[in-house]
Design an enzyme around this catalytic site. Structure first.
Site, PDB file in Angstrom:
ATOM      1  N   PHE A 116       0.863  -1.195   0.000  1.00 25.75           N
ATOM      2  CA  PHE A 116       0.000   0.000   0.000  1.00 25.75           C
ATOM      3  C   PHE A 116       0.890   1.233   0.000  1.00 25.75           C
ATOM      4  O   PHE A 116       1.720   1.415   0.883  1.00 25.75           O
ATOM      5  CB  PHE A 116      -0.927   0.031   1.224  1.00 25.75           C
ATOM      6  CG  PHE A 116      -1.890   1.187   1.156  1.00 25.75           C
ATOM      7  CD1 PHE A 116      -3.054   1.089   0.397  1.00 25.75           C
ATOM      8  CD2 PHE A 116      -1.614   2.389   1.801  1.00 25.75           C
ATOM      9  CE1 PHE A 116      -3.931   2.171   0.295  1.00 25.75           C
ATOM     10  CE2 PHE A 116      -2.492   3.469   1.712  1.00 25.75           C
ATOM     11  CZ  PHE A 116      -3.651   3.352   0.952  1.00 25.75           C
ATOM     12  N   ASP A 201       9.488   2.951   1.409  1.00 23.45           N
ATOM     13  CA  ASP A 201       8.326   3.697   1.893  1.00 23.45           C
ATOM     14  C   ASP A 201       8.238   3.505   3.408  1.00 23.45           C
ATOM     15  O   ASP A 201       7.829   2.452   3.893  1.00 23.45           O
ATOM     16  CB  ASP A 201       7.059   3.186   1.184  1.00 23.45           C
ATOM     17  CG  ASP A 201       5.812   3.953   1.608  1.00 23.45           C
ATOM     18  OD1 ASP A 201       5.857   4.653   2.637  1.00 23.45           O
ATOM     19  OD2 ASP A 201       4.779   3.846   0.913  1.00 23.45           O
ATOM     20  N   LYS A 230       2.808  10.535   7.914  1.00 24.73           N
ATOM     21  CA  LYS A 230       2.102  10.138   9.140  1.00 24.73           C
ATOM     22  C   LYS A 230       2.589  10.845  10.420  1.00 24.73           C
ATOM     23  O   LYS A 230       2.174  11.949  10.701  1.00 24.73           O
ATOM     24  CB  LYS A 230       2.140   8.624   9.281  1.00 24.73           C
ATOM     25  CG  LYS A 230       1.169   7.920   8.301  1.00 24.73           C
ATOM     26  CD  LYS A 230       0.883   6.516   8.746  1.00 24.73           C
ATOM     27  CE  LYS A 230       0.013   5.751   7.762  1.00 24.73           C
ATOM     28  NZ  LYS A 230      -1.392   6.108   7.832  1.00 24.73           N
TER      29      LYS A 230
HETATM   30  C1  LIG Z   1       3.211   2.610   3.690  1.00 22.90           C
HETATM   31  C2  LIG Z   1       2.243   3.684   3.320  1.00 22.90           C
HETATM   32  N1  LIG Z   1       2.469   4.453   2.237  1.00 22.90           N
HETATM   33  C3  LIG Z   1       1.633   5.441   1.877  1.00 22.90           C
HETATM   34  C4  LIG Z   1       0.483   5.699   2.596  1.00 22.90           C
HETATM   35  C5  LIG Z   1      -0.430   6.810   2.159  1.00 22.90           C
HETATM   36  O1  LIG Z   1      -0.379   7.853   3.088  1.00 22.90           O
HETATM   37  P1  LIG Z   1      -1.519   8.989   3.103  1.00 22.90           P
HETATM   38  O2  LIG Z   1      -2.780   8.329   3.561  1.00 22.90           O
HETATM   39  O3  LIG Z   1      -0.998  10.020   4.069  1.00 22.90           O
HETATM   40  O4  LIG Z   1      -1.634   9.518   1.730  1.00 22.90           O
HETATM   41  C6  LIG Z   1       0.196   4.920   3.716  1.00 22.90           C
HETATM   42  C7  LIG Z   1      -1.035   5.140   4.483  1.00 22.90           C
HETATM   43  O5  LIG Z   1      -1.510   4.303   5.207  1.00 22.90           O
HETATM   44  C8  LIG Z   1       1.095   3.891   4.093  1.00 22.90           C
HETATM   45  O6  LIG Z   1       0.861   3.109   5.157  1.00 22.90           O
END
Ligand SMILES: Cc1ncc(COP(=O)(O)O)c(C=O)c1O
Length: 366
Positions: A116, A201, A230
């Site tokens: 994700f 990520d 986050k």
């Molecule tokens: C690993 C990872 N990347 C990207 C995102 C996307 O972040 P946002 O919801 O702030 O766009 C998330 C959100 O849960 C995530 O856990």
């Protein structure tokens, strides 16, 4: 719009606790989905918010900002990478990472199955789950997905037509899937061998969540691009893409990105996270050991690293989550059979004990 199923109205928070509009108190083990890194209404953060809102929120990226430069310097020191692009969310941090790769090469990007990375088109293309993507095609071309935690699968796909690999070191939304030790290091060496960029990520695993500022530091890995968001500013929207690679003026931008307000909140949040870091793994180990003491045939597996913890059940967890809510505990169903805990790093042993007691009752009762 109809994007979330929800019905509980929360209106204030204090440390690990939140209160609904009727004054009911809940122990929050979701932590704003890992955004509330140093506790709700943390007094040191509140002080910075008050001071900075009296000074300057933003004057836009048409002008230089000392706060932005200080935050970039701090993140560079922490990550070992030299340049930062600031945005306002995780998905934007990933978008910038993808654009940075595309600026240097239009070859394919390898992502992982069950990953994700966000909901905007670039990030969504890197994301695995077809449920999130099916209604929104055509997506960005040039992405392929291979099995996570399977170095052979990556070896088979990576070649001289590959620009980058994007990977979450622990797959959060998939249900806290922790790969075997050494896997990330092997991914790094495959990338190096094939002259391929490695994007890590750290949006969920970063900001001290697993006991180091970035997860990749546990495995002594050096990524080419890191994404973070986050918990970076304790719940204020901020995202950052960190790399030695660079854009040129006009390539990319963001009106709000890197505003003075968020950068100052982030700087203070990082200070507090650094103080908390030595205790994160200990608290996480205590949390998982307490979970292991719950005697229930419904529990399939407990997994976690630091304060990123999941319990997988043999059955659907919705009734357990509901029962916990009734009894003043917020936990997150991240998959049908998986509960996730992402509490503030400030959580105390007593608060962990309280959460475990409520959870135990809910597992027994449901
Ligand atoms: C690993 C990872 N990347 C990207 C995102 C996307 O972040 P946002 O919801 O702030 O766009 C998330 C959100 O849960 C995530 O856990």
């Amino acid at each position: 719009m109809n994007t979330y199923k929800r019905n509980l109205y929360l209106e204030k928070g204090n440390g690990s606790y939140v209160y609904d509009i009727n004054g009911k108190k809940y122990l929050d083990l979701i932590g704003g989905i890992a955004t509330c890194s140093v506790g709700h209404s943390n007094p040191e953060i509140v002080k910075v918010i008050n001071e900075q809102s009296n000074k300057l929120i933003t004057a836009s990226n048409l002008f230089c900002s000392k706060s932005q430069e200080l935050l970039a310097k701090k993140l560079s020191e922490l990550s070992g990478l030299n340049k930062c692009f600031f945005s306002n969310s995780g998905t934007e941090a990933v978008e910038a990472a993808i654009k940075l790769v595309r600026k240097h090469s239009n070859k394919k990007i390898i992502a992982m199955k069950n990953s994700f990375h966000g909901r905007t088109f670039g990030s969504l293309s890197a994301t695995w789950n077809p449920k999130f993507k099916n209604n929104f095609e055509p997506l960005l071309p040039g992405f392929v997905h291979v099995d996570f935690n399977n170095i052979k699968a990556l070896k088979k796909e990576i070649d001289n037509k590959t620009a980058a690999v994007i990977i979450e070191p622990i797959q959060g939304e998939a249900g806290i899937i922790i790969p075997s030790e050494g896997y990330l290091k092997e991914v790094e060496s495959l990338c190096k061998k094939n002259n391929v960029l490695l994007i890590i990520d750290e949006i969920q695993t970063g900001n001290g969540r697993t006991g180091k500022y970035f997860y990749y530091q546990h495995e002594n890995v050096k990524p080419d691009i890191v994404t973070l968001a986050k918990g970076l500013a304790n719940g204020f929207p901020i995202g950052v893409t960190i790399s030695d690679l660079d854009f040129e003026p006009g390539d990319h931008g963001s009106t709000f990105g890197g505003n003075d307000f968020c950068c100052n909140v982030a700087l203070k949040t990082i200070d507090i996270i650094e103080e908390l870091l030595p205790g994160v793994e200990e608290k996480g180990d205590y949390f998982t050991s307490k979970l292991s003491e719950i005697k229930s045939s419904k529990i399939k597996e407990i997994r976690g690293k630091g304060l990123m913890i999941a319990v997988e059940f043999f059955e659907e967890v919705e009734p357990i989550v509901k029962k916990c809510l009734e009894n003043g505990l917020l936990i997150n169903k991240v998959q049908k059979k998986v509960i996730r805990f992402l509490p503030s790093l400030t959580i105390s042993i007593e608060e962990i004990d309280t959460g475990i007691e409520i959870l135990k009752g809910a597992i027994k009762d449901d």
